[in-house]
Motif scaffolding. Sequence first.
Motif, short mmCIF file in Angstrom:
data_model
loop_
_atom_site.label_atom_id
_atom_site.label_comp_id
_atom_site.label_asym_id
_atom_site.label_seq_id
_atom_site.Cartn_x
_atom_site.Cartn_y
_atom_site.Cartn_z
N GLU A 111 0.83 -1.21 0.00
CA GLU A 111 0.00 0.00 0.00
C GLU A 111 0.86 1.26 0.00
N ARG A 112 1.90 1.26 0.83
CA ARG A 112 2.77 2.43 0.92
C ARG A 112 3.59 2.61 -0.36
N ILE A 113 4.09 1.51 -0.92
CA ILE A 113 4.86 1.62 -2.16
C ILE A 113 3.98 2.15 -3.29
N GLU A 114 2.76 1.65 -3.36
CA GLU A 114 1.82 2.12 -4.37
C GLU A 114 1.55 3.62 -4.22
N TYR A 115 1.28 4.03 -3.00
CA TYR A 115 0.95 5.43 -2.71
C TYR A 115 2.12 6.36 -3.03
N LEU A 116 3.30 6.01 -2.53
CA LEU A 116 4.46 6.90 -2.68
C LEU A 116 5.00 6.90 -4.11
N SER A 117 4.99 5.75 -4.77
CA SER A 117 5.48 5.71 -6.16
C SER A 117 4.55 6.49 -7.09
N GLU A 118 3.28 6.55 -6.74
CA GLU A 118 2.33 7.36 -7.51
C GLU A 118 2.64 8.84 -7.33
N GLY A 136 17.87 12.07 -10.54
CA GLY A 136 16.58 12.46 -9.98
C GLY A 136 15.72 11.28 -9.62
N MET A 137 15.72 10.24 -10.46
CA MET A 137 14.94 9.04 -10.17
C MET A 137 15.50 8.30 -8.95
N ARG A 138 16.83 8.25 -8.85
CA ARG A 138 17.43 7.63 -7.66
C ARG A 138 17.02 8.39 -6.41
N GLN A 139 17.03 9.70 -6.51
CA GLN A 139 16.63 10.52 -5.35
C GLN A 139 15.20 10.19 -4.93
N LYS A 140 14.33 10.04 -5.91
CA LYS A 140 12.94 9.70 -5.59
C LYS A 140 12.84 8.35 -4.87
N ILE A 141 13.60 7.37 -5.32
CA ILE A 141 13.56 6.05 -4.70
C ILE A 141 14.00 6.13 -3.24
N PHE A 142 15.04 6.90 -2.97
CA PHE A 142 15.53 6.99 -1.60
C PHE A 142 14.62 7.85 -0.72
N VAL A 143 13.92 8.79 -1.31
CA VAL A 143 12.89 9.51 -0.56
C VAL A 143 11.74 8.56 -0.21
N ILE A 144 11.31 7.77 -1.18
CA ILE A 144 10.24 6.80 -0.92
C ILE A 144 10.67 5.83 0.18
N ALA A 145 11.91 5.34 0.10
CA ALA A 145 12.41 4.40 1.11
C ALA A 145 12.39 5.02 2.50
N ALA A 146 12.76 6.29 2.59
CA ALA A 146 12.80 6.97 3.89
C ALA A 146 11.41 7.14 4.48
N LEU A 147 10.42 7.32 3.62
CA LEU A 147 9.06 7.60 4.09
C LEU A 147 8.20 6.34 4.18
N LEU A 148 8.75 5.22 3.77
CA LEU A 148 7.97 3.98 3.66
C LEU A 148 7.32 3.56 4.97
N SER A 149 8.05 3.69 6.07
CA SER A 149 7.52 3.26 7.38
C SER A 149 6.70 4.36 8.05
N ASN A 150 6.52 5.49 7.35
CA ASN A 150 5.82 6.65 7.92
C ASN A 150 6.40 7.02 9.28
N PRO A 151 7.72 7.27 9.33
CA PRO A 151 8.38 7.52 10.61
C PRO A 151 7.99 8.86 11.20
N LYS A 152 8.16 8.98 12.50
CA LYS A 152 7.80 10.22 13.20
C LYS A 152 8.74 11.37 12.80
N ILE A 153 10.01 11.07 12.65
CA ILE A 153 11.01 12.10 12.37
C ILE A 153 11.57 11.90 10.97
N TRP A 154 11.49 12.93 10.15
CA TRP A 154 12.10 12.91 8.82
C TRP A 154 13.38 13.73 8.88
#
Length: 247
Positions: A111-118, A136-154
Amino acid sequence: MINIEGLRVEYGSKVAIENLNLEIKDGEIFGLIGHNGAGKSTTIKSLVSIIKPTAGKIFVDGLNLEENRLQIKNIIGYVSDSPDMFLKIPARSFLELIADIYGIDDDKRDERIEYLSEIFSLKNSLMGTIEEFSHGMRQKIFVIAALLSNPKIWILDEPMTGLDPQSSYNLKEMMKEHSKAGNTVLFSTHVLEVAEQICDRIGILSKGKLLFVGTMDELRATYPGENLENIYLDMVNTEHHLEIGEA
């Protein structure tokens, strides 16, 4: 909340961070501003346990980082300033690996991968290997990875670098929403316009020293009538001239 007390980082004979004291509050977007080599990435790498400071203490939600690294890592999403890791594997496999590390169940992961990759326009590119991607695409992947767990602190080190305008806008909106929910966003940039758009407070670093902490309005009040670029350059150049004078 993040509290940094007396942080000092040395690389051999070079002092990268000198006696840094800083509080970053819950529910705010805090921007670390500075040119290349100012100490932004070193400060961030200390916060995410990539490097061990020479001296000082870091507390996250009251917990001493040195004594609670794993617990603290579980609530942090980190984007490096150099998205050049895990290049040989497909992007989807990398994201699944990150999900496993954070203990995200398969349904939530998908669900998170679908949402963030969209959001970051990568939905149709996830089977490609990361080394095939543009910066730029690599940057997007690493941003998605960082936000995947919906962490409290970014904690995001130059997160807009390489992003297209729409993805950059989307990330800034997500940062705003995250902080409004009572969470913490710390990011670094050398672009004052970005900081002006979204930061609740900023800290200006130069040669490892914190020159200013406060709101944009407080910064402007120090130099009435000047634009932000001139204020920043004046602060940094004044610090440089003081060092020459002391030498």
